[in-house]
Scaffold this active site. Sequence first.
Site, short mmCIF file in Angstrom:
data_model
loop_
_atom_site.label_atom_id
_atom_site.label_comp_id
_atom_site.label_asym_id
_atom_site.label_seq_id
_atom_site.Cartn_x
_atom_site.Cartn_y
_atom_site.Cartn_z
N ASP A 28 0.83 -1.21 0.00
CA ASP A 28 0.00 0.00 0.00
C ASP A 28 0.87 1.26 0.00
O ASP A 28 0.52 2.25 -0.65
CB ASP A 28 -0.95 -0.01 1.21
CG ASP A 28 -1.83 -1.24 1.21
OD1 ASP A 28 -2.34 -1.60 0.14
OD2 ASP A 28 -2.00 -1.85 2.28
N ARG A 31 2.19 1.76 -3.56
CA ARG A 31 1.14 2.33 -4.42
C ARG A 31 0.94 3.81 -4.12
O ARG A 31 0.88 4.64 -5.03
CB ARG A 31 -0.17 1.56 -4.23
CG ARG A 31 -0.12 0.19 -4.84
CD ARG A 31 -1.40 -0.59 -4.60
NE ARG A 31 -1.32 -1.87 -5.29
CZ ARG A 31 -1.93 -2.97 -4.88
NH1 ARG A 31 -2.69 -2.95 -3.80
NH2 ARG A 31 -1.82 -4.09 -5.57
N HIS A 55 -5.50 -3.50 5.40
CA HIS A 55 -5.05 -3.82 4.04
C HIS A 55 -6.22 -4.31 3.18
O HIS A 55 -6.09 -5.23 2.39
CB HIS A 55 -3.94 -4.87 4.07
CG HIS A 55 -3.43 -5.26 2.71
ND1 HIS A 55 -2.78 -4.36 1.88
CD2 HIS A 55 -3.49 -6.42 2.03
CE1 HIS A 55 -2.48 -4.97 0.74
NE2 HIS A 55 -2.88 -6.22 0.81
#
Length: 194
Positions: A28, A31, A55
């Site tokens: 994450d 990203r 998540h």
Amino acid sequence: STVPIAAEALKKMGVYDKRKLMGVTTLDVVRAKTFYAEKLGLDVSTVDVPVVGGHAGITILPLFSQATPTMPSNTSHEVIKALTERTQDGGTEVVTAKAGKGSATLSMAYAAALFGDACLRGLNGATATECTYVDSNVDPNLPFLATKVKLGTEGVETIHGLGSLSDYEKEVYSSMTPELQASIEKGIKFVKEN
């Protein structure tokens, strides 16, 4: 709910050490950093964006207000919201782009390598700080939570708090909390019933 499941299973076996159980939030973070750098025209290697929460979808909360370099003050709410949602839906975006014939395998491998490297640096006594999903007391309503964590020779050394959140981040955090609570409870219940 995988980390709470692992924690409960390890407790049942009498070997649980919360310093050594971590969920990988690095995907994450990768990203969020990538989308942030892309939007601002930055080199991604110069960017940091902490990610807190969990998540799964809305439980992923990138903290763009704490990003390095700092987000320009004239950045619109719509841009921040779009970056947040894109980070939350990053996996779905890749599956859609591959027409359902794959997932984000390379980014998962990259994130695992980054996280593994940070763990090894910590184990070797070097300073390493990563966002990771751990047994936490940062939020009394969430016994597991991803935040920045200092890694050391025994695993998790320090669990950092959320830091200062923007009004938008407070709103998203508040709205994602019930879903994250339910996920944690589901994992704990699964182990207790099996």
